[in-house]
Design a protein around this motif. Structure first.
Motif, mmCIF file in Angstrom:
data_model
loop_
_atom_site.group_PDB
_atom_site.id
_atom_site.type_symbol
_atom_site.label_atom_id
_atom_site.label_comp_id
_atom_site.label_asym_id
_atom_site.label_seq_id
_atom_site.Cartn_x
_atom_site.Cartn_y
_atom_site.Cartn_z
ATOM 1 N N ARG A 103 14.852 48.634 18.250
ATOM 2 C CA ARG A 103 14.690 47.338 18.906
ATOM 3 C C ARG A 103 16.005 46.886 19.542
ATOM 4 N NH1 ARG A 103 10.733 44.248 17.260
ATOM 5 N NH2 ARG A 103 10.913 45.030 15.112
ATOM 6 N N ARG A 104 17.074 47.000 18.769
ATOM 7 C CA ARG A 104 18.389 46.607 19.291
ATOM 8 C C ARG A 104 18.818 47.528 20.426
ATOM 9 N NH1 ARG A 104 21.252 42.119 17.112
ATOM 10 N NH2 ARG A 104 20.268 41.544 15.137
ATOM 11 N N GLY A 105 18.476 48.801 20.321
ATOM 12 C CA GLY A 105 18.794 49.727 21.400
ATOM 13 C C GLY A 105 18.009 49.410 22.661
ATOM 14 N N SER A 106 16.738 49.046 22.505
ATOM 15 C CA SER A 106 15.917 48.679 23.663
ATOM 16 C C SER A 106 16.500 47.462 24.370
ATOM 17 C CB SER A 106 14.475 48.396 23.219
ATOM 18 O OG SER A 106 13.885 49.541 22.647
ATOM 19 N N ALA A 107 16.971 46.506 23.580
ATOM 20 C CA ALA A 107 17.601 45.319 24.166
ATOM 21 C C ALA A 107 18.895 45.686 24.886
ATOM 22 C CB ALA A 107 17.876 44.285 23.074
ATOM 23 N N LEU A 108 19.668 46.594 24.295
ATOM 24 C CA LEU A 108 20.930 47.023 24.899
ATOM 25 C C LEU A 108 20.689 47.690 26.249
ATOM 26 C CD1 LEU A 108 24.037 47.611 24.640
ATOM 27 C CD2 LEU A 108 23.382 49.775 23.572
ATOM 28 N N PHE A 109 19.737 48.624 26.285
ATOM 29 C CA PHE A 109 19.525 49.386 27.512
ATOM 30 C C PHE A 109 18.634 48.648 28.512
ATOM 31 C CE2 PHE A 109 20.614 52.844 24.476
ATOM 32 C CZ PHE A 109 21.788 53.233 25.113
ATOM 33 N N ALA A 110 18.183 47.458 28.141
ATOM 34 C CA ALA A 110 17.483 46.610 29.103
ATOM 35 C C ALA A 110 18.468 45.792 29.936
ATOM 36 C CB ALA A 110 16.520 45.665 28.384
ATOM 37 N N LEU A 111 19.733 45.737 29.495
ATOM 38 C CA LEU A 111 20.753 45.029 30.263
ATOM 39 C C LEU A 111 20.987 45.750 31.589
ATOM 40 C CD1 LEU A 111 23.327 44.305 27.396
ATOM 41 C CD2 LEU A 111 21.713 42.689 28.440
ATOM 42 N N PRO A 112 21.178 45.003 32.664
ATOM 43 C CA PRO A 112 21.284 45.648 33.997
ATOM 44 C C PRO A 112 22.314 46.763 34.074
ATOM 45 C CG PRO A 112 21.099 43.264 34.225
ATOM 46 C CD PRO A 112 21.244 43.539 32.755
ATOM 47 N N HIS A 113 23.489 46.574 33.448
ATOM 48 C CA HIS A 113 24.532 47.587 33.581
ATOM 49 C C HIS A 113 24.294 48.797 32.685
ATOM 50 C CE1 HIS A 113 25.643 44.818 30.402
ATOM 51 N NE2 HIS A 113 26.542 45.641 29.928
ATOM 52 N N HIS A 114 23.350 48.701 31.743
ATOM 53 C CA HIS A 114 23.002 49.863 30.913
ATOM 54 C C HIS A 114 21.614 50.409 31.247
ATOM 55 C CE1 HIS A 114 26.592 49.491 28.617
ATOM 56 N NE2 HIS A 114 26.239 48.396 27.981
ATOM 57 N N GLY A 115 20.903 49.728 32.152
ATOM 58 C CA GLY A 115 19.540 50.132 32.483
ATOM 59 C C GLY A 115 19.401 51.571 32.962
ATOM 60 N N PRO A 116 20.258 52.022 33.884
ATOM 61 C CA PRO A 116 20.126 53.425 34.340
ATOM 62 C C PRO A 116 20.266 54.431 33.216
ATOM 63 C CG PRO A 116 21.485 52.163 35.873
ATOM 64 C CD PRO A 116 21.243 51.272 34.676
ATOM 65 N N GLU A 117 21.176 54.155 32.274
ATOM 66 C CA GLU A 117 21.341 55.089 31.157
ATOM 67 C C GLU A 117 20.110 55.064 30.251
ATOM 68 O OE1 GLU A 117 24.603 57.195 28.701
ATOM 69 O OE2 GLU A 117 25.099 55.127 29.166
ATOM 70 N N GLY A 118 19.542 53.871 30.058
ATOM 71 C CA GLY A 118 18.323 53.783 29.268
ATOM 72 C C GLY A 118 17.188 54.578 29.889
ATOM 73 N N ALA A 119 17.076 54.505 31.218
ATOM 74 C CA ALA A 119 16.037 55.272 31.914
ATOM 75 C C ALA A 119 16.274 56.769 31.748
ATOM 76 C CB ALA A 119 16.020 54.897 33.397
ATOM 77 N N ARG A 120 17.542 57.194 31.800
ATOM 78 C CA ARG A 120 17.848 58.616 31.612
ATOM 79 C C ARG A 120 17.482 59.077 30.204
ATOM 80 N NH1 ARG A 120 22.418 57.378 34.851
ATOM 81 N NH2 ARG A 120 23.699 56.951 33.004
ATOM 82 N N LEU A 121 17.681 58.213 29.217
ATOM 83 C CA LEU A 121 17.345 58.595 27.844
ATOM 84 C C LEU A 121 15.836 58.772 27.673
ATOM 85 C CD1 LEU A 121 19.776 56.262 25.854
ATOM 86 C CD2 LEU A 121 19.966 58.741 26.158
ATOM 87 N N ILE A 122 15.058 57.860 28.256
ATOM 88 C CA ILE A 122 13.598 57.978 28.182
ATOM 89 C C ILE A 122 13.148 59.261 28.891
ATOM 90 C CG2 ILE A 122 11.409 56.964 28.910
ATOM 91 C CD1 ILE A 122 12.665 55.524 26.583
ATOM 92 N N TRP A 123 13.737 59.523 30.049
ATOM 93 C CA TRP A 123 13.429 60.759 30.771
ATOM 94 C C TRP A 123 13.782 61.965 29.910
ATOM 95 C CZ3 TRP A 123 11.420 61.735 35.739
ATOM 96 C CH2 TRP A 123 11.539 63.043 36.180
ATOM 97 N N GLY A 124 14.913 61.903 29.215
ATOM 98 C CA GLY A 124 15.333 63.000 28.361
ATOM 99 C C GLY A 124 14.340 63.274 27.241
ATOM 100 N N THR A 125 13.742 62.203 26.706
ATOM 101 C CA THR A 125 12.727 62.382 25.667
ATOM 102 C C THR A 125 11.495 63.071 26.238
ATOM 103 O OG1 THR A 125 13.475 60.424 24.449
ATOM 104 C CG2 THR A 125 11.238 61.184 24.015
ATOM 105 N N ALA A 126 11.054 62.614 27.415
ATOM 106 C CA ALA A 126 9.905 63.253 28.057
ATOM 107 C C ALA A 126 10.202 64.715 28.360
ATOM 108 C CB ALA A 126 9.538 62.506 29.338
ATOM 109 N N ASP A 127 11.405 64.998 28.805
ATOM 110 C CA ASP A 127 11.807 66.372 29.100
ATOM 111 C C ASP A 127 11.802 67.219 27.830
ATOM 112 O OD1 ASP A 127 12.808 68.470 30.790
ATOM 113 O OD2 ASP A 127 14.807 68.102 29.965
ATOM 114 N N ALA A 128 12.307 66.649 26.738
ATOM 115 C CA ALA A 128 12.333 67.376 25.468
ATOM 116 C C ALA A 128 10.917 67.723 25.001
ATOM 117 C CB ALA A 128 13.049 66.547 24.406
ATOM 118 N N ILE A 129 9.991 66.798 25.193
ATOM 119 C CA ILE A 129 8.609 67.040 24.775
ATOM 120 C C ILE A 129 7.986 68.158 25.612
ATOM 121 C CG2 ILE A 129 6.280 66.053 24.734
ATOM 122 C CD1 ILE A 129 7.558 63.388 23.911
#
Length: 233
Positions: A103-129
């Motif tokens: 939850r805290r991580g989702s809030a962190l990566f929802a911040l505009p300056h961390h948003g691109p990195e959060g999107a890359r992490l989600i993509w990385g999970t999909a890629d791993a699957i």
């Protein structure tokens, strides 16, 4: 224990999780993690220049690595592919475990300056699957599959964070619904591809899509600025 990409971060990551629930992925939590792990703060900052942000990234990537390990042990051969994907998403949530850290991580990566990195992490999970399930795509479908699954996983995480049902049964049902939605889209795509009237129009697009290739996992060894030790050849 599955380590992060940089094993030196593991003691800090293990130590910070006890503080994230109270302080989030913050500098205060980072300082407490350094103290708890017995690591000098200067050394901790050398390992994690962005402090807790680097540990939040490591936490997510550790989960992806653990998921890949778990899927290799799963008996999936007799399952439909859609069920394999659903199982992988459920496993990833089980591995995440600590809802407050997520939850805290989702809030962190929802911040505009961390948003691109959060999107890359989600993509990385999909890629791993997809990689763990043996995805054979080598054209534009490589990208569309990961984009679609990224949307499924991101929405599932948000649902899971608010799910207080027994054994997360509501989340399981939510995953099934999202996978069903994706399968409807795939069914429509197949119908369009089989349509004789549309085939002449789709042919050039399909040829163009076949020319799109996934990124290389290992860069070519002859790129400028790249050096290979003689004993590694």
């Amino acid at each position: 224990m599955t380590t992060t990409q940089d094993p030196a971060r593991d003691p800090l990551l293990d130590a910070i999780l006890a503080h994230v629930a109270f302080d989030g992925w913050s500098d205060a939590a980072f300082r407490a993690a350094a103290e708890d792990s017995g690591m000098p703060l200067a050394e901790a900052r050398a390992i994690c220049p962005r402090g807790a942000v680097d540990l939040a990234v490591a936490f997510h990537k550790r989960g992806d690595a653990q998921l890949a390990d778990a899927l290799r042990r799963e008996k999936l051969d007799d399952m439909r592919f859609r069920d394999k994907v659903a199982r992988a998403v459920r496993l990833r949530l089980d591995i995440a475990g600590d809802k407050e850290a997520v939850r805290r991580g989702s809030a962190l990566f929802a911040l505009p300056h961390h948003g691109p990195e959060g999107a890359r992490l989600i993509w990385g999970t999909a890629d791993a699957i997809w990689n763990a399930l043996g995805d054979p795509a080598d054209d534009i479908n490589w990208y569309t599959k990961r984009a679609t699954l990224s949307g499924v996983y991101a929405s599932t995480v948000l649902y899971w964070l608010g799910d207080d049902s027994v054994d997360h049964q509501a989340t399981d049902a939510f995953i099934d619904r999202r996978i069903e939605d994706v399968m409807r889209i795939e069914k429509v795509k197949a119908q369009v591809n089989d349509n004789r009237l549309l085939k002449p129009l789709l042919g050039p697009l399909q040829k163009l899509g076949a020319m799109v290739k996934p990124p290389m996992r290992v860069p070519p060894s002859d790129l400028p600025g790249r050096w290979t030790p003689p004993d590694a050849k």
